[in-house]
Design a protein around this motif. Sequence first.
Motif, PDB file in Angstrom:
ATOM      1  N   VAL A   1     -10.413  12.854   7.067  1.00  0.00           N
ATOM      2  CA  VAL A   1     -11.419  13.917   7.023  1.00  0.00           C
ATOM      3  C   VAL A   1     -11.110  14.962   8.098  1.00  0.00           C
ATOM      4  O   VAL A   1     -11.131  16.167   7.829  1.00  0.00           O
ATOM      5  N   LEU A   2     -10.809  14.518   9.313  1.00  0.00           N
ATOM      6  CA  LEU A   2     -10.518  15.466  10.397  1.00  0.00           C
ATOM      7  C   LEU A   2      -9.333  16.366  10.060  1.00  0.00           C
ATOM      8  O   LEU A   2      -9.328  17.547  10.398  1.00  0.00           O
ATOM      9  N   ARG A   3      -8.332  15.807   9.398  1.00  0.00           N
ATOM     10  CA  ARG A   3      -7.142  16.600   9.072  1.00  0.00           C
ATOM     11  C   ARG A   3      -7.313  17.479   7.838  1.00  0.00           C
ATOM     12  O   ARG A   3      -6.602  18.466   7.686  1.00  0.00           O
ATOM     13  N   ASN A   4      -8.234  17.111   6.933  1.00  0.00           N
ATOM     14  CA  ASN A   4      -8.284  17.776   5.632  1.00  0.00           C
ATOM     15  C   ASN A   4      -9.577  18.489   5.283  1.00  0.00           C
ATOM     16  O   ASN A   4      -9.595  19.279   4.349  1.00  0.00           O
ATOM     17  N   ALA A   5     -10.651  18.212   5.991  1.00  0.00           N
ATOM     18  CA  ALA A   5     -11.923  18.860   5.657  1.00  0.00           C
ATOM     19  C   ALA A   5     -11.882  20.317   6.101  1.00  0.00           C
ATOM     20  O   ALA A   5     -11.249  20.656   7.098  1.00  0.00           O
ATOM     21  N   PRO A   6     -12.565  21.178   5.366  1.00  0.00           N
ATOM     22  CA  PRO A   6     -12.624  22.576   5.812  1.00  0.00           C
ATOM     23  C   PRO A   6     -13.388  22.677   7.128  1.00  0.00           C
ATOM     24  O   PRO A   6     -14.223  21.833   7.441  1.00  0.00           O
ATOM     25  N   SER A   7     -13.104  23.690   7.907  1.00  0.00           N
ATOM     26  CA  SER A   7     -13.789  23.905   9.190  1.00  0.00           C
ATOM     27  C   SER A   7     -15.059  24.714   8.974  1.00  0.00           C
ATOM     28  O   SER A   7     -15.082  25.670   8.198  1.00  0.00           O
ATOM     29  N   CYS A   8     -16.098  24.351   9.706  1.00  0.00           N
ATOM     30  CA  CYS A   8     -17.372  25.063   9.640  1.00  0.00           C
ATOM     31  C   CYS A   8     -17.190  26.476  10.205  1.00  0.00           C
ATOM     32  O   CYS A   8     -16.571  26.657  11.267  1.00  0.00           O
ATOM     33  N   ALA A   9     -17.737  27.464   9.516  1.00  0.00           N
ATOM     34  CA  ALA A   9     -17.624  28.852   9.948  1.00  0.00           C
ATOM     35  C   ALA A   9     -18.358  29.089  11.275  1.00  0.00           C
ATOM     36  O   ALA A   9     -18.008  29.993  12.018  1.00  0.00           O
ATOM     37  N   ARG A  10     -19.335  28.252  11.585  1.00  0.00           N
ATOM     38  CA  ARG A  10     -20.115  28.450  12.810  1.00  0.00           C
ATOM     39  C   ARG A  10     -19.541  27.678  13.989  1.00  0.00           C
ATOM     40  O   ARG A  10     -19.300  28.257  15.044  1.00  0.00           O
TER      41      ARG A  10
ATOM     42  N   HIS B   1      -6.331   6.345   3.191  1.00  0.00           N
ATOM     43  CA  HIS B   1      -5.959   7.526   2.425  1.00  0.00           C
ATOM     44  C   HIS B   1      -4.503   7.837   2.699  1.00  0.00           C
ATOM     45  O   HIS B   1      -4.030   7.679   3.822  1.00  0.00           O
ATOM     46  N   GLU B   2      -3.807   8.301   1.679  1.00  0.00           N
ATOM     47  CA  GLU B   2      -2.416   8.723   1.851  1.00  0.00           C
ATOM     48  C   GLU B   2      -2.385  10.244   1.764  1.00  0.00           C
ATOM     49  O   GLU B   2      -2.926  10.831   0.836  1.00  0.00           O
ATOM     50  N   HIS B   3      -1.786  10.863   2.779  1.00  0.00           N
ATOM     51  CA  HIS B   3      -1.711  12.321   2.821  1.00  0.00           C
ATOM     52  C   HIS B   3      -0.388  12.732   3.439  1.00  0.00           C
ATOM     53  O   HIS B   3      -0.042  12.278   4.537  1.00  0.00           O
ATOM     54  N   ASP B   4       0.373  13.555   2.734  1.00  0.00           N
ATOM     55  CA  ASP B   4       1.688  14.013   3.213  1.00  0.00           C
ATOM     56  C   ASP B   4       2.583  12.852   3.617  1.00  0.00           C
ATOM     57  O   ASP B   4       3.286  12.913   4.626  1.00  0.00           O
ATOM     58  N   GLY B   5       2.536  11.754   2.853  1.00  0.00           N
ATOM     59  CA  GLY B   5       3.398  10.602   3.109  1.00  0.00           C
ATOM     60  C   GLY B   5       2.933   9.697   4.230  1.00  0.00           C
ATOM     61  O   GLY B   5       3.617   8.745   4.583  1.00  0.00           O
ATOM     62  N   GLU B   6       1.782   9.981   4.818  1.00  0.00           N
ATOM     63  CA  GLU B   6       1.256   9.148   5.906  1.00  0.00           C
ATOM     64  C   GLU B   6      -0.009   8.435   5.434  1.00  0.00           C
ATOM     65  O   GLU B   6      -0.746   8.951   4.599  1.00  0.00           O
ATOM     66  N   LEU B   7      -0.270   7.274   6.028  1.00  0.00           N
ATOM     67  CA  LEU B   7      -1.514   6.563   5.758  1.00  0.00           C
ATOM     68  C   LEU B   7      -2.496   6.883   6.877  1.00  0.00           C
ATOM     69  O   LEU B   7      -2.130   6.877   8.051  1.00  0.00           O
ATOM     70  N   LEU B   8      -3.736   7.185   6.497  1.00  0.00           N
ATOM     71  CA  LEU B   8      -4.759   7.563   7.466  1.00  0.00           C
ATOM     72  C   LEU B   8      -6.053   6.810   7.196  1.00  0.00           C
ATOM     73  O   LEU B   8      -6.389   6.536   6.043  1.00  0.00           O
ATOM     74  N   CYS B   9      -6.796   6.524   8.279  1.00  0.00           N
ATOM     75  CA  CYS B   9      -8.140   5.981   8.115  1.00  0.00           C
ATOM     76  C   CYS B   9      -9.019   7.127   7.606  1.00  0.00           C
ATOM     77  O   CYS B   9      -8.629   8.301   7.656  1.00  0.00           O
ATOM     78  N   THR B  10     -10.205   6.812   7.121  1.00  0.00           N
ATOM     79  CA  THR B  10     -11.091   7.834   6.567  1.00  0.00           C
ATOM     80  C   THR B  10     -11.428   8.895   7.603  1.00  0.00           C
ATOM     81  O   THR B  10     -11.406  10.100   7.313  1.00  0.00           O
TER      82      THR B  10
ATOM     83  N   ALA C   1       0.847  -1.196   0.000  1.00  0.00           N
ATOM     84  CA  ALA C   1       0.000   0.000   0.000  1.00  0.00           C
ATOM     85  C   ALA C   1       0.877   1.238   0.000  1.00  0.00           C
ATOM     86  O   ALA C   1       1.928   1.263   0.629  1.00  0.00           O
ATOM     87  N   GLY C   2       0.426   2.266  -0.676  1.00  0.00           N
ATOM     88  CA  GLY C   2       1.185   3.509  -0.713  1.00  0.00           C
ATOM     89  C   GLY C   2       2.574   3.314  -1.279  1.00  0.00           C
ATOM     90  O   GLY C   2       3.524   3.927  -0.820  1.00  0.00           O
TER      91      GLY C   2
ATOM     92  N   PHE D   1       0.486  -1.928   9.439  1.00  0.00           N
ATOM     93  CA  PHE D   1      -0.381  -1.195   8.508  1.00  0.00           C
ATOM     94  C   PHE D   1      -1.494  -0.536   9.319  1.00  0.00           C
ATOM     95  O   PHE D   1      -2.595  -1.045   9.460  1.00  0.00           O
ATOM     96  N   ARG D   2      -1.170   0.618   9.911  1.00  0.00           N
ATOM     97  CA  ARG D   2      -2.052   1.314  10.839  1.00  0.00           C
ATOM     98  C   ARG D   2      -2.188   2.776  10.441  1.00  0.00           C
ATOM     99  O   ARG D   2      -1.314   3.337   9.801  1.00  0.00           O
ATOM    100  N   CYS D   3      -3.259   3.378  10.896  1.00  0.00           N
ATOM    101  CA  CYS D   3      -3.458   4.812  10.713  1.00  0.00           C
ATOM    102  C   CYS D   3      -2.336   5.548  11.444  1.00  0.00           C
ATOM    103  O   CYS D   3      -1.928   5.148  12.541  1.00  0.00           O
TER     104      CYS D   3
END
Length: 141
Positions: free
Chosen positions: A110-119, A97-106, A72-73, A82-84
Amino acid sequence: GATSMRDHECASCGCALLGPNGQQLVSFASAPPAEEAGDGQKLFCRACRDERLGPPCRGCGLPAPRSSSVLAGNSVWHADCFRCAEPGCGPLGLEYHEHDGELLCTEHFVLRNAPSCARCEGPVAGGGVSALGRAWHREGF
């Protein structure tokens, strides 16, 4: 004790691992403790090590036999390695998911990459609204 030229040869094919001045001629790696011989570890050139013991696991660096490893990756992993990448998270399944060379669970991807809610400033994953240049949860918009 004294070192002989045999101490600088691949334990499998016999190719020279070190030159006369001690410079490294090939990439080599020692076998894990299970492959130890006498008071030292056997040394293998990279090709023989990969063939006999498996390529190094990206998680721990020890050989990962092909019969029980995960690819993987663009790397080989022991199933247990093979862990998050998020501390305290468990093993990864088929979806990762692979992000910045790391493997992450979904969840952590999402927590690291989703935009933050304005509210509420929580992550806005699928189903959000984009307005006024910001992301919003549908419920809070």
